[in-house]
Structure formats: structure tokens, C-alpha cells
Design an enzyme around this catalytic site. Sequence first.
Site, short mmCIF file in Angstrom:
data_model
loop_
_atom_site.label_atom_id
_atom_site.label_comp_id
_atom_site.label_asym_id
_atom_site.label_seq_id
_atom_site.Cartn_x
_atom_site.Cartn_y
_atom_site.Cartn_z
N CYS A 106 0.92 -1.30 -0.04
CA CYS A 106 -0.11 0.01 -0.06
C CYS A 106 0.80 1.31 0.07
O CYS A 106 1.51 1.56 -0.96
CB CYS A 106 -0.98 -0.12 1.10
SG CYS A 106 -2.63 0.94 1.20
N HIS A 107 0.92 2.09 1.06
CA HIS A 107 1.48 3.14 1.03
C HIS A 107 3.06 3.02 1.86
O HIS A 107 3.70 3.87 1.64
CB HIS A 107 0.95 4.23 2.22
CG HIS A 107 -0.45 4.82 1.65
ND1 HIS A 107 -1.42 4.35 1.26
CD2 HIS A 107 -0.41 6.17 0.77
CE1 HIS A 107 -2.36 4.90 0.69
NE2 HIS A 107 -1.84 6.18 0.38
#
Length: 182
Positions: A106-107
Amino acid sequence: MRIAFLTAREGVEQVELTEPWQAALAAGLDPVLVSTGPGQVQAFHHLDKADTFTVDEVVGDTSAESFGGLVLPGGVANPDFLRMNDKAVAFVKDFFEQGRPVAAICHAPWTLVEADVVRGRVLTSWPSLRTDIRNAGGTWVDEQVKICGHGPNKLVTSRKPDDLKAFCAACLDVFEQEETGR
């Protein structure tokens, strides 16, 4: 084999911590929660507070040498806090320098960008990071899971929580290769 799960003290996306953690346990690995300080880590379900988890080791008091691999869970705030912590960035960079596998979802690749380890690599992430990855010299792809590298020092990346099943399977495969290869 010990696997470091690096998080900030708050902001980690709970499912991106717990699902890979449970997969590691089920595979007979030893997951270790490493954070920027002692005590508890506050996890989140998106923007809502979720559970807390006890820190096993503090990033300034341990090193990549103690682990066979590294998992970087996402959450929007988690990697942003990590990239502002010099010891956390150095810890991540050390895994690459030692040729140990790293997985980020994800991030989480924001921390990889800060550690200056994406240059020349192909990876995926939450779509909003694509420009940051490209600006750091990496190639961004929109795939469920991407494994970049050969032998040790493989990088496993995924886009989002919906990709966790594929992410966990790829991580376990890469960690198993690391364990049998050393």
C-alpha cells in the site's frame, strides 16, 4: 527465521499488519514488531482507531542482521511517520545493503523512497505513490503483487488490502527462499 515488521507508533493499517503476521506464524516464522519507540503501536482501520499491539524491539536498538526479512505494512500515516525517523530509514536501508528480502504494501513504499532504495527497481503500491516512485528512479506498475530482484534482496510489493492474499503468499515464498539459501 525472525521477520521484522516495522511500524511507527501509530497509523499502521491493522489488516496490513495482522494478515502478513498471521501468515508468517502459520509458516513457522518468528514475526517481531519493531517500532520507533517502546510500548504500544496504535493500529487503524483506515481513519478509525483499531487495536493496539505491543512493541517487541525498538528500531534504534536492533539491526537488519537480527532478521531474515522485513515487512513494511501500510496505512497512510505509518510510512509518513517512518520516513521522518532517521533510525527507521537507516534500518530499512540496511536490509537492502545486506541483501535481505523486503516486502511493502500500500503506502509503505514511501519509506523505501526515503531510504533511496527504489532506483532501478520495478514495484507497485497504492496508486497515489506512482509519481514519488518514478521520481525516485523506480518503475511503477499496477499489479496485484510484484516481485523484483533475483537471489537475495528481493522486493515484494502490493497495492492495497484487497491484494493481501497474493502479498502474503509472495512474502512467504521469498522468505522461504531466503531461509533455505543462507
